[in-house]
Write a protein that holds these residues in place. Structure first.
Motif, mmCIF file in Angstrom:
data_model
loop_
_atom_site.group_PDB
_atom_site.id
_atom_site.type_symbol
_atom_site.label_atom_id
_atom_site.label_comp_id
_atom_site.label_asym_id
_atom_site.label_seq_id
_atom_site.Cartn_x
_atom_site.Cartn_y
_atom_site.Cartn_z
ATOM 1 N N LEU A 100 -7.004 1.205 -6.234
ATOM 2 C CA LEU A 100 -6.674 2.603 -5.962
ATOM 3 C C LEU A 100 -7.528 3.074 -4.789
ATOM 4 O O LEU A 100 -8.744 2.885 -4.781
ATOM 5 C CB LEU A 100 -6.953 3.462 -7.202
ATOM 6 N N VAL A 101 -6.897 3.678 -3.783
ATOM 7 C CA VAL A 101 -7.584 4.244 -2.627
ATOM 8 C C VAL A 101 -7.261 5.737 -2.573
ATOM 9 O O VAL A 101 -6.088 6.129 -2.637
ATOM 10 C CB VAL A 101 -7.146 3.554 -1.315
ATOM 11 N N LEU A 102 -8.282 6.574 -2.461
ATOM 12 C CA LEU A 102 -8.088 8.015 -2.481
ATOM 13 C C LEU A 102 -8.053 8.578 -1.061
ATOM 14 O O LEU A 102 -8.791 8.140 -0.182
ATOM 15 C CB LEU A 102 -9.209 8.687 -3.277
ATOM 16 N N LYS A 103 -7.147 9.563 -0.864
ATOM 17 C CA LYS A 103 -7.114 10.315 0.393
ATOM 18 C C LYS A 103 -8.101 11.483 0.301
ATOM 19 O O LYS A 103 -8.226 12.105 -0.760
ATOM 20 C CB LYS A 103 -5.710 10.872 0.639
ATOM 21 N N PRO A 104 -8.747 11.848 1.394
ATOM 22 C CA PRO A 104 -8.783 11.129 2.688
ATOM 23 C C PRO A 104 -9.678 9.902 2.560
ATOM 24 O O PRO A 104 -10.745 9.974 1.958
ATOM 25 C CB PRO A 104 -9.381 12.142 3.653
ATOM 26 N N LEU A 159 -2.481 1.589 -4.672
ATOM 27 C CA LEU A 159 -1.986 2.969 -4.687
ATOM 28 C C LEU A 159 -2.852 3.825 -3.773
ATOM 29 O O LEU A 159 -4.078 3.832 -3.877
ATOM 30 C CB LEU A 159 -2.007 3.524 -6.112
ATOM 31 N N LEU A 160 -2.198 4.560 -2.886
ATOM 32 C CA LEU A 160 -2.862 5.503 -1.981
ATOM 33 C C LEU A 160 -2.530 6.903 -2.467
ATOM 34 O O LEU A 160 -1.365 7.299 -2.476
ATOM 35 C CB LEU A 160 -2.374 5.281 -0.547
ATOM 36 N N SER A 161 -3.555 7.665 -2.895
ATOM 37 C CA SER A 161 -3.279 8.953 -3.529
ATOM 38 C C SER A 161 -4.200 10.035 -2.997
ATOM 39 O O SER A 161 -5.376 9.793 -2.714
ATOM 40 C CB SER A 161 -3.434 8.819 -5.053
ATOM 41 N N GLY A 162 -3.654 11.231 -2.885
ATOM 42 C CA GLY A 162 -4.451 12.376 -2.463
ATOM 43 C C GLY A 162 -5.087 13.095 -3.627
ATOM 44 O O GLY A 162 -5.721 14.129 -3.450
ATOM 45 N N THR A 163 -4.911 12.600 -4.839
ATOM 46 C CA THR A 163 -5.508 13.233 -6.017
ATOM 47 C C THR A 163 -6.591 12.344 -6.561
ATOM 48 O O THR A 163 -6.477 11.133 -6.550
ATOM 49 C CB THR A 163 -4.456 13.488 -7.121
ATOM 50 N N ALA A 164 -7.689 12.966 -7.020
ATOM 51 C CA ALA A 164 -8.814 12.202 -7.546
ATOM 52 C C ALA A 164 -8.837 12.202 -9.070
ATOM 53 O O ALA A 164 -9.834 11.853 -9.672
ATOM 54 C CB ALA A 164 -10.121 12.775 -7.003
ATOM 55 N N ARG A 165 -7.731 12.618 -9.714
ATOM 56 C CA ARG A 165 -7.718 12.681 -11.173
ATOM 57 C C ARG A 165 -7.781 11.283 -11.764
ATOM 58 O O ARG A 165 -7.010 10.400 -11.404
ATOM 59 C CB ARG A 165 -6.464 13.384 -11.671
ATOM 60 N N LEU A 166 -8.708 11.105 -12.724
ATOM 61 C CA LEU A 166 -8.811 9.803 -13.374
ATOM 62 C C LEU A 166 -7.560 9.481 -14.180
ATOM 63 O O LEU A 166 -7.222 8.327 -14.395
ATOM 64 C CB LEU A 166 -10.037 9.786 -14.294
ATOM 65 N N GLY A 182 5.658 6.911 -5.922
ATOM 66 C CA GLY A 182 5.025 5.677 -5.489
ATOM 67 C C GLY A 182 4.754 4.747 -6.660
ATOM 68 O O GLY A 182 4.801 3.523 -6.519
ATOM 69 N N LEU A 183 4.482 5.314 -7.837
ATOM 70 C CA LEU A 183 4.273 4.475 -9.018
ATOM 71 C C LEU A 183 5.544 3.708 -9.375
ATOM 72 O O LEU A 183 5.489 2.563 -9.829
ATOM 73 C CB LEU A 183 3.826 5.320 -10.210
ATOM 74 N N LEU A 212 0.871 -1.182 0.000
ATOM 75 C CA LEU A 212 0.000 0.000 0.000
ATOM 76 C C LEU A 212 0.906 1.229 0.000
ATOM 77 O O LEU A 212 1.487 1.590 1.019
ATOM 78 C CB LEU A 212 -0.898 -0.022 1.235
ATOM 79 N N SER A 213 1.028 1.890 -1.161
ATOM 80 C CA SER A 213 1.997 2.981 -1.298
ATOM 81 C C SER A 213 1.326 4.298 -1.640
ATOM 82 O O SER A 213 0.416 4.356 -2.479
ATOM 83 C CB SER A 213 3.031 2.638 -2.380
#
Length: 340
Positions: free
Chosen positions: A105-109, A83-90, A65-66, A55-56
């Motif tokens: 893919l898991v989005l922050k928060p 992938l843990l990301s703070g961006t919601a861009r597709l 992280g990629l 989980l990066s």
């Protein structure tokens, strides 16, 4: 392997110690949690021991992280990559899936229950794959053992062969089942249709073949990602199965498309069948991530009447053409075509 007792390991990688602390607290009950703050530290951990789930975070201080997930793909292909990301861009999600082959893919928060559901789903897939591999390995060893014993232990061989046949039946059933939905896969449902066509040459009877496609399914993947799409497909298979007679057969033929083989079903029966399938889905609701999801389906049905000679390809093409007409006509509808 005792799947119920095995606790999967999760390596969480984030440059914020506070985030790592939160992740460790949320995941500790279900997983063995390891942590790293940099790509270099993560590679060091994975170089010393096996890691089930990586989980990066997308943004790390030394490398992307990629880059870490792509390195894991090449060096530890059995590790599930999240992938843990703070961006919601597709675009980021597409890049992660296409170039680094990220599984989820898991989005922050994130919401703790959503994160746990995602990782539990990944863990279940890993454990199921290992269970299948173990079964195949057991079968291979059993075959080798039987070959050694066949010359001088005939009676023992007969007992072992009976056991092998039972396990082979289990394996064959697995090979004919769509693992996501639990219904027949493309190979199996095609075989059912072809057998029905052979049977009706001996005992003339009507036969209906239906193709069912989920309307606007791409919207589900867009709003709920791959795990949400998988959830909806499994739910849709259950709704369709519950709408069928005991003599009908349902299979997933690819993506969000299903096929039904309905013996002894003429044009009037096909109309009832198609509307029942469409109506059951339209009236049903599922829930994912705390949000209700409703779907509709388009249904194309091809009917071969009594005494009408028809092959599988001809019947399938007619159903596909009817499905296209239903889609082009506005979706959430049924179209019937007769063959011959």
């Amino acid at each position: 392997m005792n799947v119920t007792r095995y606790k999967c390991s999760v390596l969480a990688v984030d440059d914020d110690p506070g985030v790592l602390g939160v992740l460790a607290g949320q995941l500790a009950q279900d997983f063995e949690v390891l942590t790293a703050c940099t790509v270099e530290q993560a590679r060091g951990v994975m170089g010393q021991r096996a890691v089930d789930i990586l989980l990066s975070d997308l943004n790390l201080p030394d490398e992307s992280g990629l880059a870490l997930l792509d390195w894991a793909r090449r060096n530890s292909p059995r590790t599930s990559r999240v992938l843990l990301s703070g961006t919601a861009r597709l675009e980021d999600a597409a890049d992660a899936i296409n170039h680094s082959q990220v599984h989820r893919l898991v989005l922050k928060p994130w919401r703790p229950e959503d994160l746990l559901q995602t990782l539990r789903s990944a863990a279940r897939a890993l454990l199921l794959e290992r269970s299948h591999e173990q079964l195949l390995e057991d079968l291979r060893k059993l075959n080798l053992d039987l070959e050694r014993r066949v010359a001088d232990r005939t009676r023992e061989l007969e007992a072992a062969l009976a056991q092998l046949q039972q396990k082979n039946r289990i394996l064959e059933q697995m090979a004919l089942t769509d693992t996501l939905t639990g219904v027949a896969n493309r190979r199996a449902v095609d075989l059912i249709a072809r057998k029905e066509l052979i049977r009706r040459t001996r005992s003339p009877s009507p036969l209906t073949l239906a193709l069912i496609d989920a309307d606007h399914f791409k919207d589900v993947n867009t709003h709920h990602l791959q795990t949400g799409g998988d959830h909806v497909l499994a739910w849709l298979a259950r709704v369709l199965s519950d709408a069928l007679r005991g003599s009908d057969s349902l299979g997933r033929v690819g993506g969000e498309e299903f096929m039904v083989v309905a013996p002894e079903t003429d044009e009037a029966g096909a109309a009832v069948l198609g509307e029942r399938l469409r109506g059951r889905v339209a009236a049903a609701t599922t829930e994912y991530g705390g949000r209700p999801i409703r779907m509709t389906v388009s249904v194309g049905l091809a009917v071969a009447g009594v005494g009408v000679p028809v092959g599988f390809d001809q019947l399938y093409r007619a159903a596909a053409a009817a499905l296209r007409e239903a889609k082009d006509g506005g979706r959430n509808r049924c179209v019937i075509r007769t063959v011959g």
